[in-house]
Design a protein around this motif. Sequence first.
Motif, PDB file in Angstrom:
ATOM      1  N   THR A 238      -9.121   7.435   0.995  1.00 53.31           N
ATOM      2  CA  THR A 238      -7.877   7.323   0.296  1.00 53.31           C
ATOM      3  C   THR A 238      -7.192   8.863   0.445  1.00 53.31           C
ATOM      4  O   THR A 238      -7.953   9.734   1.102  1.00 53.31           O
ATOM      5  CB  THR A 238      -7.687   7.312  -1.461  1.00 53.31           C
TER       6      THR A 238
ATOM      7  N   ARG B   3      -5.386  -2.060  -7.454  1.00 47.09           N
ATOM      8  CA  ARG B   3      -6.693  -1.299  -6.942  1.00 47.09           C
ATOM      9  C   ARG B   3      -7.576  -2.376  -6.016  1.00 47.09           C
ATOM     10  O   ARG B   3      -8.804  -2.453  -6.474  1.00 47.09           O
ATOM     11  CB  ARG B   3      -7.384  -0.638  -8.311  1.00 47.09           C
ATOM     12  N   ALA B   4      -6.830  -3.067  -5.312  1.00 53.38           N
ATOM     13  CA  ALA B   4      -7.511  -4.141  -4.401  1.00 53.38           C
ATOM     14  C   ALA B   4      -8.759  -3.674  -3.425  1.00 53.38           C
ATOM     15  O   ALA B   4      -9.342  -4.492  -3.185  1.00 53.38           O
ATOM     16  CB  ALA B   4      -6.476  -4.991  -3.790  1.00 53.38           C
ATOM     17  N   GLU B   5      -8.802  -2.453  -3.235  1.00 47.63           N
ATOM     18  CA  GLU B   5      -9.899  -1.935  -2.447  1.00 47.63           C
ATOM     19  C   GLU B   5     -11.269  -2.277  -3.227  1.00 47.63           C
ATOM     20  O   GLU B   5     -12.050  -2.324  -2.312  1.00 47.63           O
ATOM     21  CB  GLU B   5      -9.547  -0.376  -2.265  1.00 47.63           C
TER      22      GLU B   5
ATOM     23  N   TYR C 197       0.880  -1.282  -0.205  1.00 44.23           N
ATOM     24  CA  TYR C 197      -0.016  -0.217   0.059  1.00 44.23           C
ATOM     25  C   TYR C 197       0.732   1.121   0.004  1.00 44.23           C
ATOM     26  O   TYR C 197       2.013   1.196   0.511  1.00 44.23           O
ATOM     27  CB  TYR C 197      -0.856   0.114   1.223  1.00 44.23           C
TER      28      TYR C 197
ATOM     29  N   SER D 152      -2.801  -1.481  -3.004  1.00 40.33           N
ATOM     30  CA  SER D 152      -4.002  -0.632  -2.623  1.00 40.33           C
ATOM     31  C   SER D 152      -3.530   0.942  -2.443  1.00 40.33           C
ATOM     32  O   SER D 152      -2.236   0.775  -2.165  1.00 40.33           O
ATOM     33  CB  SER D 152      -4.724  -1.174  -1.548  1.00 40.33           C
ATOM     34  N   GLU D 153      -4.399   1.629  -2.356  1.00 37.74           N
ATOM     35  CA  GLU D 153      -3.916   3.078  -1.872  1.00 37.74           C
ATOM     36  C   GLU D 153      -4.443   3.312  -0.179  1.00 37.74           C
ATOM     37  O   GLU D 153      -4.006   4.128   0.141  1.00 37.74           O
ATOM     38  CB  GLU D 153      -4.659   4.192  -2.383  1.00 37.74           C
TER      39      GLU D 153
ATOM     40  N   PHE E  76      -9.331  -3.246   5.230  1.00 39.70           N
ATOM     41  CA  PHE E  76      -9.613  -4.517   4.355  1.00 39.70           C
ATOM     42  C   PHE E  76     -10.059  -5.433   5.545  1.00 39.70           C
ATOM     43  O   PHE E  76     -10.753  -6.157   5.144  1.00 39.70           O
ATOM     44  CB  PHE E  76      -8.363  -4.923   3.726  1.00 39.70           C
TER      45      PHE E  76
END
Length: 406
Positions: free
Chosen positions: A387, A137-139, A49, A169-170, A176
């Motif tokens: 974010t 962009r796993a969020e 991240y 991810s950011e 998560f």
Amino acid sequence: MPILEHPAYPPATLLCLESLVPCRESQVSMLLSIFGERQQLSFPSIFIYGHTSSGKTYVMKTLLNTLQLPHVFVNCVECFTSRLLLEEILIQLQNGSETKQASPVPCDTFNDFVRLFKQALVSQNLQDQTVYVVLDRAEQLREMEANVLPAFLRLQELTDRNVTVILLSEIVWEMFRPNTGCFEPFILYFPDYSIGHLQKILSQNHPPEYSADFYSAYINILLGVFYMVCRDLKELQHLAALNFSKYCEPVVRREAKERDTRKLWKNIEPHLKKAMQTVYLREISSSQWERLQCEEEPGQIKGLSAHTHVELPYYSKFLLIAAYLASYNPVRTDKRFFLKHHGKIKKTNFMKKHEKTSNHLLGPKPFPLDRLLAILYSIVDNRVAPTANIFSQHLLCGHDENWTIY
């Protein structure tokens, strides 16, 4: 002396990799130590991240492609449902690349995905080496079914194969983690680039017809102007390419030499000030910008910035609305205004003396940041990921913990 060292890869390959990922050698070295050799079991899942333009996607693509490691790279924004995501992974794995050549493989459940994934590994002869599944962009996984994220974190256990899932991810991992718990990944942080890092990275793109010192001086001037308002590497690269021709004009006309920094600065200063007004807005194309530089006087700008109406970013509009509602409405009314099922509220004619006066006459009241975010999440239709871009737009007004909108 080379920084990246690993006995499983040739020194020439590591030296090439080091030149491609400047200022990220420590993160790449950590990833190499986690990956190990091709046939060795790697960590089941890795969570990377960092803020926007901190090099996460670029480093992972460069690392996997340079070392020629078998991998699948999927953007979760493009594959916005679990079925699209699982089918895209299988297609890339069967093709051995990121190109879409095979027909979609029907995959409705994660059980089907595990079975087809094992078959694809056998067909590609990948049983004896680590396969990397990278989810950018796993969020977006949080918007899918509840079993998708925990299953990906345990994909190595479910398939009984040597596979590593990498999440990019950011936002932080705490956003998560499900309430029921899940397998904890290895967490790696990519910090923001410092001004020295940006200077080094941007200076590598100097045109061959000019010396490296000349272009480095130009980048130093550019960062001196834009670093306080823009630290996005992609935006800075765009600005550097857009304004370099104007910086070179005195040298092309032979009115100055490459070392006459003062003359070059006086020539480029008004154009950089104009560019400051359009950072992130993308009002005009690069060709239109170059045409404006040739046609107009330094103080004139055509486009959205020349008018009184400027379109705000999407979430900034809702942030202003949420701040207005928080400033002019008492805290006790939030439940009635912003909850769908707020329960039965007793009607009473009792009002405090100061509440009989209109809130607009009394003026805005300060409010905490948590209340602003709660109202924002209730008035925006889709789910808002916290974010760095959202938090940077919170700085529209206010100070410390109590904010006021006027």
